[in-house]
Motif scaffolding. Structure first.
Motif, PDB file in Angstrom:
ATOM      1  N   HIS A   1       0.842  -1.200   0.000  1.00 46.65           N
ATOM      2  CA  HIS A   1       0.000   0.000   0.000  1.00 46.65           C
ATOM      3  C   HIS A   1       0.878   1.251   0.000  1.00 46.65           C
ATOM      4  O   HIS A   1       1.500   1.580   1.015  1.00 46.65           O
ATOM      5  N   PRO A   2       0.935   1.965  -1.121  1.00 51.70           N
ATOM      6  CA  PRO A   2       1.818   3.133  -1.208  1.00 51.70           C
ATOM      7  C   PRO A   2       1.611   4.145  -0.091  1.00 51.70           C
ATOM      8  O   PRO A   2       2.575   4.738   0.413  1.00 51.70           O
ATOM      9  N   VAL A   3       0.363   4.366   0.340  1.00 54.17           N
ATOM     10  CA  VAL A   3       0.102   5.403   1.332  1.00 54.17           C
ATOM     11  C   VAL A   3       0.719   5.063   2.688  1.00 54.17           C
ATOM     12  O   VAL A   3       0.958   5.955   3.503  1.00 54.17           O
ATOM     13  N   LEU A   4       1.027   3.784   2.938  1.00 54.12           N
ATOM     14  CA  LEU A   4       1.616   3.385   4.218  1.00 54.12           C
ATOM     15  C   LEU A   4       3.134   3.477   4.220  1.00 54.12           C
ATOM     16  O   LEU A   4       3.770   3.182   5.242  1.00 54.12           O
ATOM     17  N   ARG A   5       3.719   3.867   3.101  1.00 55.92           N
ATOM     18  CA  ARG A   5       5.170   4.055   3.072  1.00 55.92           C
ATOM     19  C   ARG A   5       5.549   5.390   2.424  1.00 55.92           C
ATOM     20  O   ARG A   5       6.707   5.612   2.071  1.00 55.92           O
TER      21      ARG A   5
ATOM     22  N   ALA B   1     -10.154   2.164  -7.903  1.00 57.57           N
ATOM     23  CA  ALA B   1      -9.718   0.885  -7.347  1.00 57.57           C
ATOM     24  C   ALA B   1      -9.811   0.937  -5.821  1.00 57.57           C
ATOM     25  O   ALA B   1      -9.702   2.014  -5.221  1.00 57.57           O
ATOM     26  N   PRO B   2      -9.993  -0.209  -5.167  1.00 55.68           N
ATOM     27  CA  PRO B   2     -10.117  -0.230  -3.699  1.00 55.68           C
ATOM     28  C   PRO B   2      -8.773  -0.064  -3.002  1.00 55.68           C
ATOM     29  O   PRO B   2      -8.332  -0.919  -2.225  1.00 55.68           O
ATOM     30  N   VAL B   3      -8.098   1.048  -3.270  1.00 54.94           N
ATOM     31  CA  VAL B   3      -6.800   1.285  -2.657  1.00 54.94           C
ATOM     32  C   VAL B   3      -6.986   1.731  -1.214  1.00 54.94           C
ATOM     33  O   VAL B   3      -8.031   2.274  -0.840  1.00 54.94           O
ATOM     34  N   LEU B   4      -5.975   1.490  -0.417  1.00 50.95           N
ATOM     35  CA  LEU B   4      -5.994   1.948   0.967  1.00 50.95           C
ATOM     36  C   LEU B   4      -5.572   3.405   0.996  1.00 50.95           C
ATOM     37  O   LEU B   4      -4.554   3.785   0.427  1.00 50.95           O
ATOM     38  N   GLY B   5      -6.342   4.235   1.634  1.00 53.70           N
ATOM     39  CA  GLY B   5      -5.980   5.644   1.673  1.00 53.70           C
ATOM     40  C   GLY B   5      -7.032   6.452   2.394  1.00 53.70           C
ATOM     41  O   GLY B   5      -7.899   5.918   3.077  1.00 53.70           O
ATOM     42  N   CYS B   6      -6.974   7.736   2.218  1.00 55.17           N
ATOM     43  CA  CYS B   6      -7.851   8.662   2.939  1.00 55.17           C
ATOM     44  C   CYS B   6      -8.804   9.311   1.952  1.00 55.17           C
ATOM     45  O   CYS B   6      -8.400  10.190   1.198  1.00 55.17           O
TER      46      CYS B   6
ATOM     47  N   VAL C   1      -0.322   2.333  15.212  1.00 56.21           N
ATOM     48  CA  VAL C   1      -0.581   3.768  15.128  1.00 56.21           C
ATOM     49  C   VAL C   1      -0.343   4.248  13.694  1.00 56.21           C
ATOM     50  O   VAL C   1       0.678   3.910  13.080  1.00 56.21           O
ATOM     51  N   LEU C   2      -1.260   5.059  13.200  1.00 61.29           N
ATOM     52  CA  LEU C   2      -1.145   5.618  11.855  1.00 61.29           C
ATOM     53  C   LEU C   2      -1.265   7.116  11.904  1.00 61.29           C
ATOM     54  O   LEU C   2      -2.017   7.674  12.716  1.00 61.29           O
ATOM     55  N   ASP C   3      -0.513   7.772  11.043  1.00 58.27           N
ATOM     56  CA  ASP C   3      -0.745   9.190  10.782  1.00 58.27           C
ATOM     57  C   ASP C   3      -2.085   9.288  10.060  1.00 58.27           C
ATOM     58  O   ASP C   3      -2.345   8.560   9.100  1.00 58.27           O
ATOM     59  N   HIS C   4      -2.963  10.181  10.541  1.00 58.13           N
ATOM     60  CA  HIS C   4      -4.318  10.255   9.992  1.00 58.13           C
ATOM     61  C   HIS C   4      -4.314  10.604   8.508  1.00 58.13           C
ATOM     62  O   HIS C   4      -5.273  10.292   7.787  1.00 58.13           O
ATOM     63  N   SER C   5      -3.271  11.246   8.027  1.00 56.38           N
ATOM     64  CA  SER C   5      -3.230  11.579   6.605  1.00 56.38           C
ATOM     65  C   SER C   5      -3.061  10.336   5.742  1.00 56.38           C
ATOM     66  O   SER C   5      -3.202  10.402   4.523  1.00 56.38           O
ATOM     67  N   ALA C   6      -2.761   9.182   6.357  1.00 55.39           N
ATOM     68  CA  ALA C   6      -2.573   7.948   5.610  1.00 55.39           C
ATOM     69  C   ALA C   6      -3.781   7.023   5.691  1.00 55.39           C
ATOM     70  O   ALA C   6      -3.781   5.959   5.081  1.00 55.39           O
ATOM     71  N   CYS C   7      -4.786   7.381   6.461  1.00 49.64           N
ATOM     72  CA  CYS C   7      -5.918   6.471   6.602  1.00 49.64           C
ATOM     73  C   CYS C   7      -7.161   7.232   7.029  1.00 49.64           C
ATOM     74  O   CYS C   7      -7.082   8.362   7.503  1.00 49.64           O
TER      75      CYS C   7
ATOM     76  N   GLY D   1       9.291  10.117   9.155  1.00 51.62           N
ATOM     77  CA  GLY D   1       9.284   8.683   9.404  1.00 51.62           C
ATOM     78  C   GLY D   1       8.025   8.032   8.857  1.00 51.62           C
ATOM     79  O   GLY D   1       7.178   8.663   8.219  1.00 51.62           O
ATOM     80  N   SER D   2       7.908   6.746   9.114  1.00 42.64           N
ATOM     81  CA  SER D   2       6.822   5.956   8.562  1.00 42.64           C
ATOM     82  C   SER D   2       5.471   6.426   9.081  1.00 42.64           C
ATOM     83  O   SER D   2       5.328   6.729  10.268  1.00 42.64           O
ATOM     84  N   PRO D   3       4.443   6.480   8.206  1.00 43.00           N
ATOM     85  CA  PRO D   3       3.104   6.823   8.688  1.00 43.00           C
ATOM     86  C   PRO D   3       2.449   5.686   9.460  1.00 43.00           C
ATOM     87  O   PRO D   3       1.408   5.886  10.085  1.00 43.00           O
ATOM     88  N   LEU D   4       3.045   4.494   9.436  1.00 41.63           N
ATOM     89  CA  LEU D   4       2.574   3.345  10.214  1.00 41.63           C
ATOM     90  C   LEU D   4       3.693   2.912  11.150  1.00 41.63           C
ATOM     91  O   LEU D   4       4.804   2.604  10.707  1.00 41.63           O
TER      92      LEU D   4
END
Length: 431
Positions: A76-80, A292-297, A149-155, A127-130
């Motif tokens: 998932h690109p948004v998590l890295r 597409a059902p990508v993971l993101g915000c 824990v996730l940065d809210h901008s990633a989820c 750093g990592s958003p996850l």
């Protein structure tokens, strides 16, 4: 004249001629809101979305969990990705997966909850958003507590169940499992970029002159109402936030969303006094058609002007809410612009938040065949003056947290009582 989203799209597309621009990903209007919120915070704090799971001691294998987190981020690109600004344009730059699992030791006399609050308080935007944190509390249950824990901008809230499910599945694969191939990684990047561009196109269409006129009139009277943080910060040893919680029996069932908005209006009346229009926010929306059902915000934040004078009839709130939903795709920064153009002095700060979750759609995290028990860690720093969460399932759970630097406990507890009374009245009327 181009809308705010149209201007952003034009700037993003101009980046296509730069070196390495093929790796830059656009951001949605919801993600732009987090940039705005962070800019309004004197400390520049990110919004964090933590989930806490208790496991029996010895369940969590840090090496295996690290490998699982890195495979999840590889998919998932948004998590890295890291938020950066290129030529004045906010974008995401994908990096190599690097999801840390940090052991957080408890200091002398420190509980696991206190240790985790300390770890989250030390979060740096770089750093990592996850990220994951693991600690143990021998003095009480002896359980290990794992914070995902996730940065809210990633989820967004709808992403959490998927993250939990896929993290557990990746953990079950073991440390030797292979991550996605280069072709799969490229396909995920392309799918994410296309989904966000579809979202931005939808937001651009939703920023029509008629929508801007609607939001300008709807929010003309809105002003920031929460007082500035008090100079006398919470005393040493006092948690930065307070909380109150109430569980109603399952017979209460689900509460119509407009009734929950009216309940938050009742709380705002206690907190800020009568005769105001308090900006309350709630997430709403979905994925654009064809994405597409990508993971993101992808959830927008809709603003509800909570008038704290005489409460209107329930059907009045419901009718206004349905009108709002017809224009819910208008991005937050455009809504703020419309309000200010109409004469409001609103800065874009939200003085209250409402979220609603379905407990039946939040699976437990499974590690090593063991289901983690999701728990609350109270006393964490909160972004807004107050936030209400409603969890519907086998019971109806109301929860409110507040920033003690802004609101005193006595007033906040009275506000929660008003909120709970309003919800009870709604459930009685429905039966």
């Amino acid at each position: 004249m181009l809308s705010i989203t149209g201007q952003y799209l034009a700037r993003y597309r101009q980046l296509g001629t730069g070196s390495g621009a093929e790796a830059l990903l656009p951001v949605t209007g919801a993600q732009r809101r987090f940039v705005l919120v962070r800019s309004l915070d004197p400390a520049g704090r990110p919004d964090l979305v933590p989930m806490f799971f208790a496991f029996p001691h010895g369940t969590v294998d840090v090496e295996r969990l690290t490998a699982a987190g890195n495979r999840l981020a590889a998919r998932h690109p948004v998590l890295r990705a890291r938020p950066v600004v290129v030529r004045g344009t906010p974008v995401l730059r994908p990096e190599q997966p690097d999801v840390p699992v940090t052991r957080v030791p408890c200091g002398p006399g420190e509980t696991a909850a206190a240790a985790l609050r300390r770890a989250l308080g030390d979060w740096t935007p770089q750093g990592s958003p996850l990220r994951m944190f693991l600690t143990q509390d021998d003095a009480h249950t002896g359980d290990e507590t794992l914070a995902v824990v996730l940065d809210h901008s990633a989820c967004d809230g709808r992403s959490l169940a998927r993250i939990v499910e896929e993290l557990g599945a990746a953990h079950a694969e073991g440390t030797d499992a292979e991550g996605p191939s280069p072709a799969e990684t490229a396909a995920e990047l392309a799918a994410y970029r296309e989904a966000v561009l579809l979202q931005l196109d939808a937001e651009d269409r939703a920023t029509s002159p008629s929508a801007m006129a609607y939001w300008g009139e709807r929010l003309r009277a809105v002003r920031d109402q929460a007082p500035a943080p008090r100079p006398e910060r919470p005393a040493a040893g006092t948690l930065p936030s307070g909380s109150a919680e109430l569980q109603l029996p399952s017979s209460a069932g689900s509460v119509p969303f407009p009734d929950l908005l009216d309940a938050c209006r009742a709380a705002a009346r206690v907190l800020y006094g009568p005769g105001h229009a308090v900006p309350l926010g709630y997430p709403w929306g979905g994925r654009p058609a064809g994405a597409a059902p990508v993971l993101g915000c992808f959830l927008n934040t809709v603003v509800f002007p909570a008038a704290t004078g005489h409460s209107p009839a329930a059907e009045v709130t419901a009718d206004a809410w349905w009108d709002d939903l017809d224009r819910a795709d208008t991005p937050f920064d455009a809504v703020v612009h419309a309000a200010r153009a109409a004469g409001s002095a609103w800065t874009g700060r939200l003085d209250g938040l409402l979220t609603v979750d379905d407990a039946l759609q939040r699976p437990p995290l499974h590690l090593g065949g063991v289901a983690g028990r999701e728990i609350q860690v109270d006393g964490r720093a909160v972004r807004g003056p107050f936030a209400v969460s409603v969890t519907q399932g086998s019971a109806l759970r109301l929860r409110m947290v507040w920033d003690r630097a802004v609101l005193d406990d006595h007033t906040a507890e009275h506000a929660f009582a008003a909120l709970a009374d309003s919800v009870r009245a709604s459930t009685r009327a429905a039966t």
